[in-house]
Scaffold this motif. Structure first.
Motif, mmCIF file in Angstrom:
data_model
loop_
_atom_site.group_PDB
_atom_site.id
_atom_site.type_symbol
_atom_site.label_atom_id
_atom_site.label_comp_id
_atom_site.label_asym_id
_atom_site.label_seq_id
_atom_site.Cartn_x
_atom_site.Cartn_y
_atom_site.Cartn_z
ATOM 1 N N THR A 98 0.847 -1.194 0.000
ATOM 2 C CA THR A 98 0.000 0.000 0.000
ATOM 3 C C THR A 98 0.885 1.248 0.000
ATOM 4 O O THR A 98 2.033 1.211 0.461
ATOM 5 N N LEU A 136 -0.812 5.819 3.290
ATOM 6 C CA LEU A 136 -1.903 5.073 3.920
ATOM 7 C C LEU A 136 -1.453 4.296 5.151
ATOM 8 O O LEU A 136 -2.283 3.775 5.900
ATOM 9 N N PRO A 183 -3.982 11.508 2.131
ATOM 10 C CA PRO A 183 -4.304 10.707 0.948
ATOM 11 C C PRO A 183 -5.757 10.920 0.537
ATOM 12 O O PRO A 183 -6.554 11.540 1.264
ATOM 13 N N GLY A 199 -11.130 8.291 -0.787
ATOM 14 C CA GLY A 199 -11.545 6.970 -1.251
ATOM 15 C C GLY A 199 -10.565 5.892 -0.829
ATOM 16 O O GLY A 199 -10.975 4.782 -0.448
ATOM 17 N N GLN A 200 -9.265 6.198 -0.862
ATOM 18 C CA GLN A 200 -8.267 5.226 -0.442
ATOM 19 C C GLN A 200 -8.369 4.938 1.054
ATOM 20 O O GLN A 200 -8.281 3.780 1.487
ATOM 21 N N VAL A 201 -8.574 5.987 1.836
ATOM 22 C CA VAL A 201 -8.692 5.808 3.286
ATOM 23 C C VAL A 201 -9.931 4.987 3.624
ATOM 24 O O VAL A 201 -9.896 4.086 4.469
ATOM 25 N N LEU A 213 -11.343 2.789 1.764
ATOM 26 C CA LEU A 213 -11.080 1.401 1.385
ATOM 27 C C LEU A 213 -10.262 0.698 2.463
ATOM 28 O O LEU A 213 -10.544 -0.463 2.813
ATOM 29 N N VAL A 214 -9.247 1.380 3.019
ATOM 30 C CA VAL A 214 -8.437 0.790 4.099
ATOM 31 C C VAL A 214 -9.324 0.481 5.303
ATOM 32 O O VAL A 214 -9.279 -0.625 5.861
#
Length: 440
Positions: free
Chosen positions: A100, A104, A284, A287-289, A291-292
């Motif tokens: 990753t 993240l 970040p 959307g990435q956060v 998802l995590v």
């Protein structure tokens, strides 16, 4: 990721320091059910994690990170008898971080920590942990105070289990509340200090590497203030560990005293780094956060349900929860149709010396005691080794008798199935009695 791998290496150095290297090649109870040749086991136990750390430092590319993760998992493959919860936590966290973006990693670390604290708290909400004299919280506390030669009031022992649950739950919830991270950190520092001085600094150090990662958003440690604060915290924690640490018997050799001071100093230094970390960096994409958060929450939910449904007990952040392989609480595992079988073993009339070079004599003693039963995955390998040397441990399948509250021999008709090669997702050795003190 590098710091987390270093935490795993700290764990392994501690094990070698405590137990020495005499049994380093033993692999008669492989955690993942695959018995490796002695040279492969020695390599995994001695060299795999140092090489993983070296690779993660010197080869920062994706290939280097993947190689470091592969070496860490090879170390786990060579692990024997039991894989600790914090080893699983560190290895999985390192693997996720390897693939990753660096930005993240703080979110991965915080989510993993929240998952561990919340899971540990909820799994402790059972009758045995909260209300009985067999509660792991009471037993561990009373034993530690005895080692310190300090009287402990019964009221304190009764208060420990709910206090632990509330503390772990609060630490997890604060991590999920915006602005609550610092409060959670200080609560975690106090909890892990208690866990450390009472005998589990490796867990505390692995957890604190994740805390440092949680406040390092650009992939490097950035602290405010003078470095002397870190050295002071290391010295203070080292002296505290030296004063308050104990062995299982209370007595400590010079080597053990040095180990306690070293472990405390490492923990104290990491705590200071986490507290002094600036924690600022580019944010970040949302959307990435998200998802995590979703993936880590899903992973911990599945992990929790695997315990509740009886698929596993080990590597579930259920340490010292008073959960048992055969308990009578809301987490009874013997409701499963295909749960791991346990066997009673008998000591052969003669034991070839060559067999005792392959299997630790101390383990043979424990595995064949009348009050213990052995996981079938271990029996599979023990019996294969015994037959190779012309003897047998005469394994006999056991079953739970709810009236006697212990394991008794299974009926001979139809014949009991033979032990199977299986993961050690349950303890390698467990007591026959459901009423015996049982700590894992």
């Amino acid at each position: 990721m590098t710091l987390v791998v270093a935490g795993l290496l700290f764990h392994q150095v501690n094990r070698h320091w405590e137990y020495g290297f005499s049994g380093i090649g033993h692999h008669f109870a492989p955690v993942f059910g695959i018995r490796l040749p002695r040279p492969a086991v020695i390599f995994g136990q001695v060299a795999a994690l140092p090489l993983a750390l070296l690779t993660s430092v010197t080869v920062p590319s994706l290939a280097g990170r993947a190689a470091a993760v592969a070496l860490a998992f090879y170390w786990m493959l060579s692990t024997h008898r039991r894989l600790s919860d914090h080893s699983w936590l560190g290895a999985v966290a390192a693997a996720v971080m390897a693939f990753t973006p660096v930005g993240l990693h703080p979110f991965v670390a915080r989510d993993f920590l929240a998952g561990v604290y919340l899971t540990a708290a909820v799994l402790k909400v059972n009758d045995e942990y909260l209300f009985t004299e067999r509660s792991a919280g009471r037993v561990v506390t009373a034993h530690y105070f005895r080692l310190l030669k300090v009287p402990v009031h019964p009221g304190l022992l009764r208060a420990v289990p709910p206090l632990v649950i509330v503390s772990e739950f609060a630490a997890g919830v604060l991590l999920l509340v915006p602005g609550g991270e610092r409060g959670s950190l200080w609560l975690a520092i106090l909890m892990h200090l208690a866990f450390g001085v009472s005998g589990n600094f490796p867990f505390s150090v692995v957890a604190m590497t994740l805390w440092v990662t949680a406040f390092s958003p650009v992939g490097r440690i950035d602290v405010s203030g003078s470095p002397s604060a870190i050295w002071s915290a290391a010295l203070l924690a080292g002296l505290l560990a030296l004063a308050a640490g104990r062995t299982a018997t209370g007595r400590r050799s010079l080597s053990w005293l040095v180990k306690d001071a070293y472990q405390g100093a490492v923990y104290g230094g990491l705590c200071a780094v986490a507290v002094l970390s600036r924690g600022h960096g580019p944010a970040p994409a949302d959307g990435q956060v998200t998802l995590v958060h979703g993936m880590v929450a899903l992973a911990f939910t599945v992990n929790f349900l695997l315990v509740v449904t009886g698929v596993k007990l080990e590597w579930a952040f259920a340490m010292f929860t008073s959960l048992r392989p055969f308990g009578r609480s809301w987490l009874e595992r013997h409701r499963l149709r295909d749960w791991p079988r346990y066997y009673a073993l008998a000591l052969p009339a003669r034991i070839p010396t060559s067999l005792l070079r392959e299997i630790d004599p101390g383990f043979v003693y424990l595995a064949t005691r009348a009050e213990n039963v052995v996981h079938e995955g271990v029996v599979y390998h023990l019996e294969a080794a015994a037959r190779k040397h012309g003897v047998s441990f005469t394994p006999r399948a056991m079953t739970v008798d709810p009236l006697l509250r212990e394991l008794v021999p299974a009926p001979t008709e139809p014949p009991a199935p033979a032990p199977r090669r299986r993961l050690l997702s349950y303890p390698a050795i467990a007591p026959k009695s459901l009423d015996r003190h049982y700590l894992v």
